[in-house]
Write a protein that holds these residues in place. Structure first.
Motif, PDB file in Angstrom:
ATOM      1  N   GLY A   1      33.372 -64.232   0.672  1.00 61.10           N
ATOM      2  CA  GLY A   1      32.632 -63.119   1.245  1.00 61.10           C
ATOM      3  C   GLY A   1      31.313 -63.588   1.811  1.00 61.10           C
ATOM      4  N   PHE A   2      30.845 -62.900   2.840  1.00 58.19           N
ATOM      5  CA  PHE A   2      29.554 -63.182   3.454  1.00 58.19           C
ATOM      6  C   PHE A   2      28.934 -61.838   3.774  1.00 58.19           C
ATOM      7  CE2 PHE A   2      26.436 -64.251   6.611  1.00 58.19           C
ATOM      8  CZ  PHE A   2      26.042 -65.561   6.344  1.00 58.19           C
ATOM      9  N   LEU A   3      27.923 -61.445   2.988  1.00 57.61           N
ATOM     10  CA  LEU A   3      27.320 -60.128   3.137  1.00 57.61           C
ATOM     11  C   LEU A   3      25.835 -60.252   3.425  1.00 57.61           C
ATOM     12  CD1 LEU A   3      28.833 -58.102   0.148  1.00 57.61           C
ATOM     13  CD2 LEU A   3      29.694 -58.271   2.478  1.00 57.61           C
ATOM     14  N   LEU A   4      25.323 -59.265   4.154  1.00 60.06           N
ATOM     15  CA  LEU A   4      23.892 -59.168   4.383  1.00 60.06           C
ATOM     16  C   LEU A   4      23.270 -58.308   3.297  1.00 60.06           C
ATOM     17  CD1 LEU A   4      23.811 -58.580   8.240  1.00 60.06           C
ATOM     18  CD2 LEU A   4      23.868 -60.740   6.977  1.00 60.06           C
ATOM     19  N   LYS A   5      22.003 -58.561   3.009  1.00 53.60           N
ATOM     20  CA  LYS A   5      21.333 -57.792   1.966  1.00 53.60           C
ATOM     21  C   LYS A   5      21.022 -56.362   2.395  1.00 53.60           C
ATOM     22  CE  LYS A   5      19.465 -61.643  -0.639  1.00 53.60           C
ATOM     23  NZ  LYS A   5      18.268 -62.323  -1.157  1.00 53.60           N
ATOM     24  N   VAL A   6      21.260 -56.027   3.663  1.00 53.37           N
ATOM     25  CA  VAL A   6      21.118 -54.639   4.101  1.00 53.37           C
ATOM     26  C   VAL A   6      22.437 -53.882   3.973  1.00 53.37           C
ATOM     27  CG1 VAL A   6      19.203 -55.105   5.662  1.00 53.37           C
ATOM     28  CG2 VAL A   6      21.552 -55.293   6.510  1.00 53.37           C
ATOM     29  N   SER A   7      23.467 -54.557   3.460  1.00 60.63           N
ATOM     30  CA  SER A   7      24.751 -53.878   3.264  1.00 60.63           C
ATOM     31  C   SER A   7      24.606 -52.790   2.204  1.00 60.63           C
ATOM     32  CB  SER A   7      25.823 -54.878   2.814  1.00 60.63           C
ATOM     33  OG  SER A   7      26.020 -55.875   3.782  1.00 60.63           O
ATOM     34  N   PRO A   8      25.350 -51.696   2.330  1.00 63.31           N
ATOM     35  CA  PRO A   8      25.286 -50.636   1.314  1.00 63.31           C
ATOM     36  C   PRO A   8      25.906 -51.101   0.007  1.00 63.31           C
ATOM     37  CG  PRO A   8      27.035 -50.180   2.870  1.00 63.31           C
ATOM     38  CD  PRO A   8      26.291 -51.368   3.425  1.00 63.31           C
ATOM     39  N   PRO A   9      25.496 -50.519  -1.113  1.00 65.53           N
ATOM     40  CA  PRO A   9      26.063 -50.914  -2.410  1.00 65.53           C
ATOM     41  C   PRO A   9      27.584 -50.845  -2.430  1.00 65.53           C
ATOM     42  CG  PRO A   9      24.141 -49.529  -2.754  1.00 65.53           C
ATOM     43  CD  PRO A   9      24.418 -49.514  -1.275  1.00 65.53           C
ATOM     44  N   GLU A  10      28.149 -49.823  -1.784  1.00 67.12           N
ATOM     45  CA  GLU A  10      29.607 -49.678  -1.798  1.00 67.12           C
ATOM     46  C   GLU A  10      30.292 -50.897  -1.178  1.00 67.12           C
ATOM     47  OE1 GLU A  10      27.463 -47.459  -0.627  1.00 67.12           O
ATOM     48  OE2 GLU A  10      27.592 -45.921  -2.202  1.00 67.12           O
ATOM     49  N   HIS A  11      29.658 -51.474  -0.177  1.00 66.33           N
ATOM     50  CA  HIS A  11      30.246 -52.648   0.461  1.00 66.33           C
ATOM     51  C   HIS A  11      30.169 -53.852  -0.469  1.00 66.33           C
ATOM     52  CE1 HIS A  11      30.913 -54.646   4.656  1.00 66.33           C
ATOM     53  NE2 HIS A  11      31.845 -54.946   3.783  1.00 66.33           N
ATOM     54  N   LEU A  12      29.059 -53.957  -1.206  1.00 59.94           N
ATOM     55  CA  LEU A  12      28.937 -55.033  -2.185  1.00 59.94           C
ATOM     56  C   LEU A  12      30.008 -54.918  -3.256  1.00 59.94           C
ATOM     57  CD1 LEU A  12      27.415 -57.416  -3.487  1.00 59.94           C
ATOM     58  CD2 LEU A  12      25.967 -55.722  -4.637  1.00 59.94           C
ATOM     59  N   PHE A  13      30.209 -53.714  -3.784  1.00 62.02           N
ATOM     60  CA  PHE A  13      31.231 -53.514  -4.815  1.00 62.02           C
ATOM     61  C   PHE A  13      32.613 -53.859  -4.275  1.00 62.02           C
ATOM     62  CE2 PHE A  13      28.297 -49.832  -6.241  1.00 62.02           C
ATOM     63  CZ  PHE A  13      27.427 -50.728  -6.837  1.00 62.02           C
ATOM     64  N   ALA A  14      32.890 -53.438  -3.035  1.00 62.13           N
ATOM     65  CA  ALA A  14      34.190 -53.727  -2.428  1.00 62.13           C
ATOM     66  C   ALA A  14      34.387 -55.229  -2.259  1.00 62.13           C
ATOM     67  CB  ALA A  14      34.310 -53.021  -1.079  1.00 62.13           C
ATOM     68  N   ALA A  15      33.311 -55.939  -1.902  1.00 60.16           N
ATOM     69  CA  ALA A  15      33.417 -57.383  -1.713  1.00 60.16           C
ATOM     70  C   ALA A  15      33.716 -58.086  -3.039  1.00 60.16           C
ATOM     71  CB  ALA A  15      32.126 -57.925  -1.103  1.00 60.16           C
ATOM     72  N   ILE A  16      33.052 -57.648  -4.099  1.00 58.86           N
ATOM     73  CA  ILE A  16      33.291 -58.261  -5.412  1.00 58.86           C
ATOM     74  C   ILE A  16      34.734 -58.047  -5.837  1.00 58.86           C
ATOM     75  CG2 ILE A  16      32.702 -58.148  -7.863  1.00 58.86           C
ATOM     76  CD1 ILE A  16      29.838 -57.441  -7.010  1.00 58.86           C
ATOM     77  N   ARG A  17      35.216 -56.823  -5.688  1.00 59.63           N
ATOM     78  CA  ARG A  17      36.602 -56.532  -6.085  1.00 59.63           C
ATOM     79  C   ARG A  17      37.595 -57.270  -5.198  1.00 59.63           C
ATOM     80  NH1 ARG A  17      34.156 -50.975  -6.435  1.00 59.63           N
ATOM     81  NH2 ARG A  17      33.773 -50.632  -8.676  1.00 59.63           N
ATOM     82  N   SER A  18      37.304 -57.346  -3.890  1.00 57.40           N
ATOM     83  CA  SER A  18      38.194 -58.068  -2.983  1.00 57.40           C
ATOM     84  C   SER A  18      38.260 -59.543  -3.345  1.00 57.40           C
ATOM     85  CB  SER A  18      37.711 -57.904  -1.537  1.00 57.40           C
ATOM     86  OG  SER A  18      37.833 -56.574  -1.096  1.00 57.40           O
ATOM     87  N   ALA A  19      37.094 -60.133  -3.626  1.00 62.48           N
ATOM     88  CA  ALA A  19      37.061 -61.547  -3.979  1.00 62.48           C
ATOM     89  C   ALA A  19      37.844 -61.803  -5.258  1.00 62.48           C
ATOM     90  CB  ALA A  19      35.615 -62.013  -4.135  1.00 62.48           C
TER      91      ALA A  19
END
Length: 264
Positions: A136-154
């Motif tokens: 995953g490659f996320l920006l720190k301006v991403s919404p929390p929901e996107h962070l949670f989705a990335a963790i679960r996807s990974a």
């Protein structure tokens, strides 16, 4: 969130401290025990950012924070000792930068998944991160929901890139010769559909729902695509889809998942 490459140094023993107690002093946070859902290690050089991430992740019953690191070397140590499912890595950190830390973590036997969480979304950082094999490659301006989705996807083996940078994968991976079109490599029409949706950042579950097929069928198509196109992982599938013109930056499906609400 504030950028992680500037600002005052952390307090002593910052690899294990991240929150202020009532007296204003840094207090060691209480971490979860391994085995409580998807285990996460947070690596960022700023204590307040680590604290914010820990609090956000703590709101999710299936996610748990096992430890924190304020530098890349400590992140490598925690990945080895705590055996998390996912490591969240900032890029700009002391002692060892996040990209090198990611390479070292992913070079170990049965490594955890690594997600880069950064302010610096340069083409070079994206290129190096994907070559390192991050999930995953996320920006720190991403919404929390996107962070949670990335963790679960990974954790389930998927790769999720921030929609704000997905369209630039083609620039990061540009080569002198264009990638062959999917049809030229024996890819079927249905496999092409799956490839397009992977490049648009959809998970296997979302692809299955979009195409009205099972997740097992999606996995089969993805495995066949990797073999036919001689690709290593989903990140390379994204690159291939853009280089071949199957997906173009700015496509509505690619940008519709973006949110302007930053991670607190």
């Amino acid at each position: 969130m504030t950028p992680s490459s500037s600002g005052p140094p952390d307090a002593p023993d910052a690899s294990t401290t991240s929150a202020l107690d009532e007296s204003g002093a840094f207090a060691a946070p209480a971490f979860d025990e391994p085995g409580g859902g998807i285990g996460v290690v947070i690596a960022d050089d700023q204590a307040m950012i680590r604290a914010g991430l820990r609090l956000m992740i703590g709101t999710q019953p299936d996610l748990s924070v096992l430890g924190e690191a304020a530098d890349g070397e400590r992140a490598v140590e925690l990945a080895r000792d705590l055996r998390p499912d996912v490591v969240l890595l900032d890029i700009a950190m002391p002692r060892l930068n996040g990209l090198e830390a990611a390479r070292r973590i992913l070079a170990t036997p049965a490594p955890p998944r690594v997600i880069v969480l950064t302010t610096y979304d340069t083409d070079e950082n994206l290129d190096l991160a994907l070559h390192a094999g991050v999930s995953g490659f996320l920006l720190k301006v991403s919404p929390p929901e996107h962070l949670f989705a990335a963790i679960r996807s990974a954790a389930r083996g998927d790769v999720l890139l921030d929609p704000a940078v997905t369209g630039r994968v083609v620039a990061a991976y540009r080569r002198t010769a264009p990638a062959p079109s999917p049809a030229a490599t024996g890819v079927t029409a249905r496999e092409e559909e799956v490839l397009r949706l992977v490049a648009q950042g959809l998970s296997n579950t979302e692809i299955a729902g979009t195409l009205s097929i099972t997740e097992a069928t999606v996995s089969t198509h993805i495995n066949r695509l990797l073999a036919k196109l001689a690709l290593r992982d989903r990140a390379q599938m994204v690159r291939h889809a853009y280089e071949s013109g199957l997906v173009r930056p700015g496509d509505p499906q690619t940008t519709s998942r973006r949110s302007d609400n930053p991670i607190p």
